[in-house]
Design a protein around this motif. Sequence first.
Motif, PDB file in Angstrom:
ATOM      1  N   ILE A 218       0.834  -1.204   0.000  1.00  0.00           N
ATOM      2  CA  ILE A 218       0.000   0.000   0.000  1.00  0.00           C
ATOM      3  C   ILE A 218       0.872   1.258   0.000  1.00  0.00           C
ATOM      4  O   ILE A 218       0.560   2.241  -0.667  1.00  0.00           O
ATOM      5  CB  ILE A 218      -0.952  -0.035   1.222  1.00  0.00           C
ATOM      6  CG1 ILE A 218      -1.931  -1.219   1.079  1.00  0.00           C
ATOM      7  CG2 ILE A 218      -1.710   1.277   1.356  1.00  0.00           C
ATOM      8  CD1 ILE A 218      -2.809  -1.463   2.308  1.00  0.00           C
ATOM      9  N   ASP A 260      14.171   3.318  10.461  1.00  0.00           N
ATOM     10  CA  ASP A 260      13.187   2.580  11.259  1.00  0.00           C
ATOM     11  C   ASP A 260      12.362   3.635  11.991  1.00  0.00           C
ATOM     12  O   ASP A 260      12.901   4.377  12.818  1.00  0.00           O
ATOM     13  CB  ASP A 260      13.918   1.650  12.242  1.00  0.00           C
ATOM     14  CG  ASP A 260      12.951   0.801  13.057  1.00  0.00           C
ATOM     15  OD1 ASP A 260      11.802   1.242  13.270  1.00  0.00           O
ATOM     16  OD2 ASP A 260      13.342  -0.295  13.481  1.00  0.00           O
ATOM     17  N   PHE A 384     -10.240  -5.457   3.438  1.00  0.00           N
ATOM     18  CA  PHE A 384      -9.405  -6.464   2.762  1.00  0.00           C
ATOM     19  C   PHE A 384      -8.820  -5.843   1.492  1.00  0.00           C
ATOM     20  O   PHE A 384      -9.547  -5.496   0.567  1.00  0.00           O
ATOM     21  CB  PHE A 384     -10.245  -7.690   2.408  1.00  0.00           C
ATOM     22  CG  PHE A 384      -9.452  -8.776   1.738  1.00  0.00           C
ATOM     23  CD1 PHE A 384      -8.904  -9.817   2.479  1.00  0.00           C
ATOM     24  CD2 PHE A 384      -9.231  -8.756   0.357  1.00  0.00           C
ATOM     25  CE1 PHE A 384      -8.154 -10.813   1.857  1.00  0.00           C
ATOM     26  CE2 PHE A 384      -8.491  -9.753  -0.265  1.00  0.00           C
ATOM     27  CZ  PHE A 384      -7.955 -10.775   0.495  1.00  0.00           C
TER      28      PHE A 384
HETATM   29  N1  NAD Z   1      -3.165  -5.246   3.344  1.00  0.00           N
HETATM   30  C1  NAD Z   1      -4.307  -5.048   3.965  1.00  0.00           C
HETATM   31  O1  NAD Z   1      -5.319  -5.692   3.672  1.00  0.00           O
HETATM   32  C2  NAD Z   1      -4.421  -4.003   5.072  1.00  0.00           C
HETATM   33  C3  NAD Z   1      -5.655  -3.835   5.688  1.00  0.00           C
HETATM   34  C4  NAD Z   1      -5.780  -2.877   6.678  1.00  0.00           C
HETATM   35  C5  NAD Z   1      -4.701  -2.082   7.020  1.00  0.00           C
HETATM   36  N2  NAD Z   1      -3.502  -2.258   6.411  1.00  0.00           N
HETATM   37  C6  NAD Z   1      -2.409  -1.378   6.831  1.00  0.00           C
HETATM   38  O2  NAD Z   1      -1.850  -0.738   5.699  1.00  0.00           O
HETATM   39  C7  NAD Z   1      -0.476  -0.462   5.922  1.00  0.00           C
HETATM   40  C8  NAD Z   1       0.357  -1.059   4.793  1.00  0.00           C
HETATM   41  O3  NAD Z   1       0.066  -2.442   4.713  1.00  0.00           O
HETATM   42  P1  NAD Z   1       0.676  -3.430   3.588  1.00  0.00           P
HETATM   43  O4  NAD Z   1      -0.313  -4.506   3.389  1.00  0.00           O
HETATM   44  O5  NAD Z   1       1.132  -2.630   2.416  1.00  0.00           O
HETATM   45  O6  NAD Z   1       1.929  -4.029   4.403  1.00  0.00           O
HETATM   46  P2  NAD Z   1       3.356  -4.519   3.911  1.00  0.00           P
HETATM   47  O7  NAD Z   1       3.875  -5.415   4.966  1.00  0.00           O
HETATM   48  O8  NAD Z   1       3.289  -5.034   2.499  1.00  0.00           O
HETATM   49  O9  NAD Z   1       4.219  -3.155   3.885  1.00  0.00           O
HETATM   50  C9  NAD Z   1       4.552  -2.458   5.057  1.00  0.00           C
HETATM   51  C10 NAD Z   1       5.838  -1.698   4.822  1.00  0.00           C
HETATM   52  O10 NAD Z   1       6.155  -1.044   6.062  1.00  0.00           O
HETATM   53  C11 NAD Z   1       7.547  -1.211   6.294  1.00  0.00           C
HETATM   54  N3  NAD Z   1       7.855  -1.129   7.709  1.00  0.00           N
HETATM   55  C12 NAD Z   1       7.524  -2.031   8.686  1.00  0.00           C
HETATM   56  N4  NAD Z   1       8.051  -1.648   9.864  1.00  0.00           N
HETATM   57  C13 NAD Z   1       8.720  -0.479   9.641  1.00  0.00           C
HETATM   58  C14 NAD Z   1       9.460   0.390  10.478  1.00  0.00           C
HETATM   59  N5  NAD Z   1       9.648   0.128  11.782  1.00  0.00           N
HETATM   60  N6  NAD Z   1      10.002   1.504   9.935  1.00  0.00           N
HETATM   61  C15 NAD Z   1       9.823   1.771   8.606  1.00  0.00           C
HETATM   62  N7  NAD Z   1       9.138   0.979   7.777  1.00  0.00           N
HETATM   63  C16 NAD Z   1       8.582  -0.142   8.284  1.00  0.00           C
HETATM   64  C17 NAD Z   1       7.852  -2.604   5.732  1.00  0.00           C
HETATM   65  O11 NAD Z   1       9.250  -2.785   5.491  1.00  0.00           O
HETATM   66  C18 NAD Z   1       7.013  -2.620   4.468  1.00  0.00           C
HETATM   67  O12 NAD Z   1       7.716  -2.123   3.353  1.00  0.00           O
HETATM   68  C19 NAD Z   1      -0.150  -1.026   7.299  1.00  0.00           C
HETATM   69  O13 NAD Z   1      -0.251   0.007   8.260  1.00  0.00           O
HETATM   70  C20 NAD Z   1      -1.237  -2.062   7.504  1.00  0.00           C
HETATM   71  O14 NAD Z   1      -1.468  -2.306   8.863  1.00  0.00           O
HETATM   72  C21 NAD Z   1      -3.335  -3.211   5.443  1.00  0.00           C
END
Ligand code: NAD
Length: 446
Positions: A218, A260, A384
């Motif tokens: 995302i 981080d 989702f």
């Molecule tokens: N995928 C879904 O269905 C969904 C649904 C609801 C909410 N979300 C939220 O959307 C956001 C993105 O989700 P996603 O599915 O793309 O996840 P993802 O795991 O594909 O990507 C998350 C990114 O955040 C980075 N990250 C993690 N910890 C970090 C830190 N301490 N410092 C810097 N970067 C860090 C990771 O390296 C990764 O590139 C998140 O907050 C997640 O909780 C996702």
Amino acid sequence: MTDKYTQMVSRGLGKDVARRLGLPQPVVLRRYEPGAPLITGPVLVSGDSAGADDVATALLGWGLDVRRNALPREKLGAIVLVLDALQHPGDLGKPVLTAGGSMRDLAANARVITISRTPLSASSPSIAAARQGVDGMLRSLAKELRSGATANGILLAEELATTSPSALGALRFFLSGRSAYVDGQFLTVASASGSMPAETEKPLAGKVAVVTGAARGIGAAIARTLHRDGAKIVAVDIPAAGDHLASVANEVRGTALQLDISNDDAGHRIIEHAVERHGRLDIVVHNAGITRDRLLANMDEARWNSVIAVNIAAQLRINEALLRSEHFRDSPRIVSVASTSGIAGNRGQTNYGASKGGVIGMVRSTAALMQPFHGTINAVAPGFIETEMTARMPLAIREAARRLNSLKQGGLPQDVAEAIAFLASDAAGGISGEVLRVCGQQLVGA
Ligand SMILES: NC(=O)c1ccc[n+]([C@@H]2O[C@H](COP(=O)([O-])OP(=O)(O)OC[C@H]3O[C@@H](n4cnc5c(N)ncnc54)[C@H](O)[C@@H]3O)[C@@H](O)[C@H]2O)c1
């Protein structure tokens, strides 16, 4: 990319078979493409208040084909139902039933949008009842619509004109393909702040935006979308994701910051990088997040603490630095990524639910702190979304999660990104402390 089942049942034989077997029939949603029309087909503006006339005039100004009364059997692109002067629940029947007469004439991917007032500030129980009635009516209607059509509402603060900048901004967002996966939701416009962009296709021109967790999923979609809308991007992610981060940053002609976000000095590093490399900082998108799922009975301290540290404690600490900084004073924007798990809850996610509920609490409380310099803070709560994370779910659970919403499909990262881009824009200047769900009107939970 839309899932294979949705592509298969959207046309031809697959569509016919799904209909006969009573299977879910998702359609490929109309998503925003630069240069595409805001909406195709006529827009019916329903309602007899002066506010309704003003909305019709504004839509004519956008070059739309506007009707004040439905023509027999004409396919409609949208119905805008203006209910800004309700005094009693009895006032709902006539305008709602009149609009109801046109529901069968909605085109695929059409929009129904109500414009009414927030019940919170109503001066009497009957006014509050009428206004809250719009909420129940619209959320129910959203569940009746088919073929990718959605229903969403705009709630105006007392005395605010139906054509105040952010009311029009929200109306444009809901009409457009940018809101493809937003369904059954309301956005409150609290003030007359904000302005419509000079260039419709580049609403973020001249802005510098930081996106955390931008290396993939995302976050990468947010970086691409804010860049498409004209912003200069600072892409932030952990050093271990350095290669992917560099490729996203190059793609959007921005800069990469390996960091981080749970480090104590993360806020300082973000501000310093943005100002040194790009001369300013306007938008911060808190997207980085992690999951460490376990039933609470099996939850250990490390899992609990890491999720809280990254998903909410880091955002709080970075915001404190932003609020102290002289470089974050010019109508700045913060948009946080929450989750429907933080609203409705999700089995195995007590830690994640606590962190995402925390994001919502933080956003509501921080709104007042952003106000002195015309800043806003909002959250989006995805349901989702088709990402690497959800692709790894067991097939049966994934299929259930994907179909249990009014649009019968998962959202795309772009859908979350579009909502964030809108909330980050000048057009959303009157919207703050809000949580917008991007979940296709998820049917389970709240
Ligand atoms: N995928 C879904 O269905 C969904 C649904 C609801 C909410 N979300 C939220 O959307 C956001 C993105 O989700 P996603 O599915 O793309 O996840 P993802 O795991 O594909 O990507 C998350 C990114 O955040 C980075 N990250 C993690 N910890 C970090 C830190 N301490 N410092 C810097 N970067 C860090 C990771 O390296 C990764 O590139 C998140 O907050 C997640 O909780 C996702």
